[in-house]
Design a protein around this motif. Structure first.
Motif, PDB file in Angstrom:
ATOM      1  N   ALA A 178     -27.350  -2.160 -48.721  1.00 31.19           N
ATOM      2  CA  ALA A 178     -26.674  -2.601 -49.946  1.00 31.19           C
ATOM      3  C   ALA A 178     -27.656  -3.305 -50.881  1.00 31.19           C
ATOM      4  CB  ALA A 178     -25.516  -3.538 -49.598  1.00 31.19           C
ATOM      5  N   ASN A 179     -28.572  -4.098 -50.325  1.00 36.17           N
ATOM      6  CA  ASN A 179     -29.446  -4.917 -51.170  1.00 36.17           C
ATOM      7  C   ASN A 179     -30.795  -4.272 -51.465  1.00 36.17           C
ATOM      8  OD1 ASN A 179     -27.893  -7.425 -51.608  1.00 36.17           O
ATOM      9  ND2 ASN A 179     -27.880  -7.456 -49.380  1.00 36.17           N
ATOM     10  N   GLU A 180     -31.205  -3.312 -50.602  1.00 36.83           N
ATOM     11  CA  GLU A 180     -32.495  -2.637 -50.766  1.00 36.83           C
ATOM     12  C   GLU A 180     -33.619  -3.590 -51.136  1.00 36.83           C
ATOM     13  OE1 GLU A 180     -32.202   0.743 -53.336  1.00 36.83           O
ATOM     14  OE2 GLU A 180     -30.795   1.761 -52.002  1.00 36.83           O
ATOM     15  N   PRO A 181     -33.896  -4.580 -50.291  1.00 36.26           N
ATOM     16  CA  PRO A 181     -34.933  -5.550 -50.662  1.00 36.26           C
ATOM     17  C   PRO A 181     -36.331  -4.930 -50.731  1.00 36.26           C
ATOM     18  CG  PRO A 181     -34.221  -5.899 -48.395  1.00 36.26           C
ATOM     19  CD  PRO A 181     -33.292  -4.880 -48.983  1.00 36.26           C
TER      20      PRO A 181
ATOM     21  N   LYS B  58     -27.915 -30.487 -56.649  1.00 37.95           N
ATOM     22  CA  LYS B  58     -28.488 -30.587 -55.304  1.00 37.95           C
ATOM     23  C   LYS B  58     -29.055 -29.238 -54.883  1.00 37.95           C
ATOM     24  CE  LYS B  58     -26.156 -31.124 -51.366  1.00 37.95           C
ATOM     25  NZ  LYS B  58     -25.276 -31.693 -50.317  1.00 37.95           N
ATOM     26  N   LEU B  59     -28.370 -28.149 -55.292  1.00 39.99           N
ATOM     27  CA  LEU B  59     -28.872 -26.814 -54.940  1.00 39.99           C
ATOM     28  C   LEU B  59     -30.267 -26.587 -55.530  1.00 39.99           C
ATOM     29  CD1 LEU B  59     -28.381 -24.136 -53.514  1.00 39.99           C
ATOM     30  CD2 LEU B  59     -27.272 -23.281 -55.578  1.00 39.99           C
ATOM     31  N   ALA B  60     -30.483 -27.082 -56.767  1.00 40.81           N
ATOM     32  CA  ALA B  60     -31.806 -26.934 -57.389  1.00 40.81           C
ATOM     33  C   ALA B  60     -32.867 -27.666 -56.566  1.00 40.81           C
ATOM     34  CB  ALA B  60     -31.778 -27.459 -58.819  1.00 40.81           C
ATOM     35  N   ILE B  61     -32.504 -28.830 -56.034  1.00 36.71           N
ATOM     36  CA  ILE B  61     -33.456 -29.559 -55.173  1.00 36.71           C
ATOM     37  C   ILE B  61     -33.651 -28.802 -53.862  1.00 36.71           C
ATOM     38  CG2 ILE B  61     -33.957 -31.754 -54.016  1.00 36.71           C
ATOM     39  CD1 ILE B  61     -32.379 -33.210 -56.105  1.00 36.71           C
ATOM     40  N   GLY B  62     -32.548 -28.264 -53.317  1.00 39.79           N
ATOM     41  CA  GLY B  62     -32.640 -27.458 -52.097  1.00 39.79           C
ATOM     42  C   GLY B  62     -33.613 -26.291 -52.279  1.00 39.79           C
ATOM     43  N   CYS B  63     -33.531 -25.626 -53.426  1.00 32.23           N
ATOM     44  CA  CYS B  63     -34.441 -24.514 -53.724  1.00 32.23           C
ATOM     45  C   CYS B  63     -35.880 -25.009 -53.806  1.00 32.23           C
ATOM     46  CB  CYS B  63     -34.071 -23.857 -55.057  1.00 32.23           C
ATOM     47  SG  CYS B  63     -32.592 -22.855 -54.939  1.00 32.23           S
ATOM     48  N   ALA B 119     -29.485 -20.908 -45.932  1.00 30.69           N
ATOM     49  CA  ALA B 119     -28.455 -21.143 -46.943  1.00 30.69           C
ATOM     50  C   ALA B 119     -28.971 -20.776 -48.336  1.00 30.69           C
ATOM     51  CB  ALA B 119     -28.009 -22.604 -46.901  1.00 30.69           C
ATOM     52  N   VAL B 120     -30.188 -21.185 -48.618  1.00 27.09           N
ATOM     53  CA  VAL B 120     -30.774 -20.913 -49.931  1.00 27.09           C
ATOM     54  C   VAL B 120     -30.965 -19.405 -50.139  1.00 27.09           C
ATOM     55  CG1 VAL B 120     -32.965 -21.105 -51.182  1.00 27.09           C
ATOM     56  CG2 VAL B 120     -31.818 -23.166 -50.368  1.00 27.09           C
ATOM     57  N   ALA B 121     -31.399 -18.703 -49.083  1.00 25.63           N
ATOM     58  CA  ALA B 121     -31.590 -17.249 -49.192  1.00 25.63           C
ATOM     59  C   ALA B 121     -30.252 -16.546 -49.446  1.00 25.63           C
ATOM     60  CB  ALA B 121     -32.248 -16.701 -47.928  1.00 25.63           C
ATOM     61  N   ARG B 122     -29.181 -17.074 -48.832  1.00 24.94           N
ATOM     62  CA  ARG B 122     -27.849 -16.492 -49.058  1.00 24.94           C
ATOM     63  C   ARG B 122     -27.436 -16.679 -50.516  1.00 24.94           C
ATOM     64  NH1 ARG B 122     -26.142 -18.090 -43.892  1.00 24.94           N
ATOM     65  NH2 ARG B 122     -25.679 -20.173 -44.651  1.00 24.94           N
ATOM     66  N   GLU B 123     -27.669 -17.879 -51.054  1.00 26.58           N
ATOM     67  CA  GLU B 123     -27.255 -18.197 -52.426  1.00 26.58           C
ATOM     68  C   GLU B 123     -28.101 -17.474 -53.467  1.00 26.58           C
ATOM     69  OE1 GLU B 123     -24.710 -20.095 -53.691  1.00 26.58           O
ATOM     70  OE2 GLU B 123     -24.003 -20.080 -51.621  1.00 26.58           O
ATOM     71  N   HIS B 124     -29.401 -17.411 -53.186  1.00 29.00           N
ATOM     72  CA  HIS B 124     -30.336 -16.887 -54.186  1.00 29.00           C
ATOM     73  C   HIS B 124     -31.113 -15.691 -53.648  1.00 29.00           C
ATOM     74  CE1 HIS B 124     -29.971 -20.063 -57.189  1.00 29.00           C
ATOM     75  NE2 HIS B 124     -29.772 -20.870 -56.177  1.00 29.00           N
ATOM     76  N   GLN B 125     -30.587 -14.488 -53.896  1.00 25.03           N
ATOM     77  CA  GLN B 125     -31.311 -13.261 -53.529  1.00 25.03           C
ATOM     78  C   GLN B 125     -32.737 -13.308 -54.074  1.00 25.03           C
ATOM     79  OE1 GLN B 125     -30.606 -10.435 -51.809  1.00 25.03           O
ATOM     80  NE2 GLN B 125     -28.659 -11.268 -51.110  1.00 25.03           N
ATOM     81  N   LYS B 126     -32.896 -13.941 -55.240  1.00 22.87           N
ATOM     82  CA  LYS B 126     -34.207 -13.996 -55.898  1.00 22.87           C
ATOM     83  C   LYS B 126     -35.273 -14.609 -54.973  1.00 22.87           C
ATOM     84  CE  LYS B 126     -36.288 -16.142 -59.966  1.00 22.87           C
ATOM     85  NZ  LYS B 126     -36.661 -17.432 -59.337  1.00 22.87           N
ATOM     86  N   LEU B 127     -34.914 -15.681 -54.269  1.00 21.94           N
ATOM     87  CA  LEU B 127     -35.883 -16.327 -53.385  1.00 21.94           C
ATOM     88  C   LEU B 127     -36.273 -15.406 -52.234  1.00 21.94           C
ATOM     89  CD1 LEU B 127     -34.771 -20.053 -53.093  1.00 21.94           C
ATOM     90  CD2 LEU B 127     -36.849 -19.146 -54.110  1.00 21.94           C
ATOM     91  N   ARG B 128     -35.287 -14.645 -51.734  1.00 24.45           N
ATOM     92  CA  ARG B 128     -35.570 -13.717 -50.642  1.00 24.45           C
ATOM     93  C   ARG B 128     -36.554 -12.638 -51.111  1.00 24.45           C
ATOM     94  NH1 ARG B 128     -30.466 -10.973 -47.738  1.00 24.45           N
ATOM     95  NH2 ARG B 128     -29.870 -13.101 -47.267  1.00 24.45           N
TER      96      ARG B 128
END
Lengths: 215, 215
Positions: A178-181, B58-63, B119-128
């Motif tokens: 689904a995500n095709e990373p 807080k999420l921004a700090i988590g990132c 948790a951060v990877a789940r929230e932000h595909q961009k970081l992954r």
């Protein structure tokens, strides 16, 4: 088990199959979250109380639908492998491509059912592992070829098939599809499989180690 | 940008680094969920209102903490590659093993920070995706060797490194390292890498295609 018991069991199986088919149709149209046990009971032609005698929860029905879907997916993959010719690499490529294509079709045509797959895999690690086991069984069968599970080559086949399974995660796992990373996975099936089975090809399966010559 | 601006910016960078360090320590001890912005402000020696001037949530700090952790992880990987000798396969094996070992240490020693990564990877595909890009850059550098990015071999390097990245997902992605759906990934690094770089070894990088001879 006597004849009466057999008849009773097959009746229960029929009822379960009917429930799963009704639930699948509701999940497909309205999504898992918006479907209630009451709806499933009604379209299955039974009371909610009776439905709970067959499935303890909506999640249990969700799992049953996901498992039925998986059975269909694997049948498509097996058919692709069966018509792929004798070479190990071609058979593996057919397996992974059939999986990718079937999952992609599902994402497009029945996105609510695909969402259900993702949700169920999140809830039940066991189902995710089962899918990998079922794919691994198929890789082992392709690598072992005629040799079969009892053969001397068994250990080598096991190591190699685990390697292929691991390197093929992005061809197998629904959320990766689904995500095709990594970009389009389908384009990578052939080079990766060819690299991982180099030396095993031309219809050869993994050779049994030569019998040790007497000293 | 004038000198005054420069001094102001570097002061802001220092403050941000102090906030990230305080937050990391709180997340490590008490977990992300149980840490409030108020706590981060207090241990950073500022008011909550002032803290919000630097990080909107807080999420921004988590990132920011997760990104700082990633920088450390990649520095460890780079050091492992630098001491791995000239062979392409050995350098790639060093890269993936260093990643696996560092992530495993983190899971064991600072499990709350590892949970934050997930948790951060789940929230932000961009970081992954960024993590995958950063690993891919390193694979490209190893494959290209002396040739460098402008060379003729560039296209071949790109295809091959994408292949290696994709097949190495279970060595890279935190949730796969946490769940190990394929058994111990570390044991599979060497056979998979050796299969995928066969023919490139003995210190060779991917050769530039031979110049076409004049007709």
């Amino acid at each position: 088990m006597n004849i009466k018991q057999n008849i009773q069991d097959s009746g229960q199986e029929e009822t379960r199959a009917r429930i799963v088919a009704s639930a699948r149709e509701l999940f497909r149209q309205f999504g898992y979250a918006k479907t209630a046990m009451q709806d499933i009971a009604r379209t299955s032609g039974m009371s909610a109380a009776n439905l709970y005698r067959f499935y303890e929860s909506k999640l249990a029905i969700g799992c049953a639908v996901a498992v039925a879907e998986r059975t269909t997916l694997l049948a498509v993959c097996d058919a692709a492998v069966a018509t792929a010719g004798p070479r190990v690499s071609d058979r593996l490529i057919a397996l992974f491509r059939a999986n990718i294509d079937t999952v992609r079709r599902k994402m497009k045509r029945t996105p609510m059912l695909f969402e259900l797959d993702l949700a169920v895999a999140r809830e039940h690690q066991k189902l995710r592992r089962e899918l990998l086991d079922l794919i691994e069984t198929r890789i082992v069968a392709i690598l072992a070829g005629e040799a079969g599970p009892g053969s001397l080559a068994n250990a080598a086949v096991k190591v190699r098939s685990r390697m292929i399974l691991l390197a093929s995660a992005p061809f197998i796992l629904p959320w990766m599809l689904a995500n095709e990373p990594f970009g389009d996975p389908r384009a990578m099936v052939e080079p990766i499989v060819r690299a991982l089975v180099a030396g095993l090809d031309d219809g050869q399966s993994i050779p049994a180690p030569a019998a040790r010559s007497p000293a």
